[in-house]
Design an enzyme around this catalytic site. Sequence first.
Site, PDB file in Angstrom:
ATOM      1  N   CYS A 134       0.839  -1.199   0.000  1.00 36.44           N
ATOM      2  CA  CYS A 134       0.000   0.000   0.000  1.00 36.44           C
ATOM      3  C   CYS A 134       0.873   1.248   0.000  1.00 36.44           C
ATOM      4  O   CYS A 134       1.462   1.603   1.028  1.00 36.44           O
ATOM      5  CB  CYS A 134      -0.915  -0.023   1.228  1.00 36.44           C
ATOM      6  SG  CYS A 134      -1.924   1.457   1.373  1.00 36.44           S
ATOM      7  N   CYS A 137      -0.406   4.089   2.293  1.00 34.45           N
ATOM      8  CA  CYS A 137      -0.204   3.844   3.737  1.00 34.45           C
ATOM      9  C   CYS A 137       1.265   4.017   4.119  1.00 34.45           C
ATOM     10  O   CYS A 137       1.572   4.586   5.162  1.00 34.45           O
ATOM     11  CB  CYS A 137      -0.616   2.417   4.110  1.00 34.45           C
ATOM     12  SG  CYS A 137      -2.095   1.825   3.311  1.00 34.45           S
ATOM     13  N   ASP A 138       2.186   3.517   3.301  1.00 35.69           N
ATOM     14  CA  ASP A 138       3.586   3.394   3.733  1.00 35.69           C
ATOM     15  C   ASP A 138       4.577   4.233   2.936  1.00 35.69           C
ATOM     16  O   ASP A 138       5.755   4.294   3.306  1.00 35.69           O
ATOM     17  CB  ASP A 138       4.027   1.920   3.628  1.00 35.69           C
ATOM     18  CG  ASP A 138       3.177   1.018   4.515  1.00 35.69           C
ATOM     19  OD1 ASP A 138       2.705   1.510   5.553  1.00 35.69           O
ATOM     20  OD2 ASP A 138       2.979  -0.154   4.165  1.00 35.69           O
TER      21      ASP A 138
END
Length: 309
Positions: A134, A137-138
């Site tokens: 992701c 997200c990261d």
Amino acid sequence: MADTYDVVILGGGAAGYTAGIYAVRSGLHTVVIEQGMPGGQIATTDMVDNYPGIPHISGAELGQRFEEHAASLGVETVYAMVTAVGHSEQGFILETGPSGPIEGRALIVATGAVPREVGFEGERAFRGRGVSYCATCDGMFYRDKTVFVVGGGNAACEEAIYLSHIAREVIMVVRRDEFRAPKGIVDELNEVPNIKVRFNTSITEIRGERFIADITFRDNVTNEVVVEHFDEGTVGIFVFAGTLPVTDLVSGYVELGPDGGILTDENMATGFPGLFAAGDVRSKRLRQVITAASDGAIAATSAYHYLRQ
Ligand SMILES: Cc1cc2nc3c(=O)[nH]c(=O)nc-3n(C[C@H](O)[C@H](O)[C@H](O)COP(=O)(O)OP(=O)(O)OC[C@H]3O[C@@H](n4cnc5c(N)ncnc54)[C@H](O)[C@@H]3O)c2cc1C
């Protein structure tokens, strides 16, 4: 006592909330059960540019809008993880642990899909320690660092472009000799100066103490193997190699296709009476928001006709 609905929709992504909108507008008492953030997978991507009528919207906002739209029409959401699906003469009973059982006369399964692992050695061990699925997200952990993006499809190209605004360099690792993405996104990607592409290449192994230090690459034409070394914490690997349908809760009731998705007819009916499937959880070629939403609308309409019988 279980709460009883006409239709229970398992999963609050594009398919689930569209099914909710259509079900509630047909006068059905409807609930969506969602274990995480409303919106499902699309909430994990940065920008969505191919949903008609909304040319440029963040995935998180689109997911939020699905939930808000459904709620404004009277669709309830129960935030819980369904752990088991049972069946009785009255319909379906979904176990949700602390939230108690929820019953529905019809069930629409819209559990979507999860990222597919590519299977290199160390992939699972380094998940969250350098391996991610992701970018939204990261990605921020790799500001001014090097990231490898594994995959040659649409999602891989889109996420590589997103990461190019954060990372110092993005290196795409593509198994074959070409992308599997539409020409438009490939052209866009080719214009980004800090994205490089290694075709005919696979990652076969990663090693390190806490984070990734050594990455082994294989040339898929010559079979030549090269190990590249990085200081730990300076490199990430983002994998976008397709998805796996989430079918475990209902696999005893339905038939699965070769891609692991649930087989339905064109009305989203499985072979099991009252059980419908919609979205990425189905066996299908194109897993996108628009096709998930379309499935959801059809599944809810079919559930309505099933309940009227
Ligand atoms: C990185 C990435 C980028 C993408 N970009 C695009 C794009 O630009 N355009 C586009 O059209 N599509 C894009 N897609 C694809 C799109 O996100 C999916 O096709 C779509 O979200 C599928 O919707 P769905 O409702 O079928 O499933 P999902 O979105 O997967 O939703 C399923 C929901 O079910 C819930 N669930 C599962 N099991 C349970 C359980 N046991 N109990 C309770 N809840 C459960 C999950 O938490 C999830 O919220 C992208 C996907 C990814 C991963």
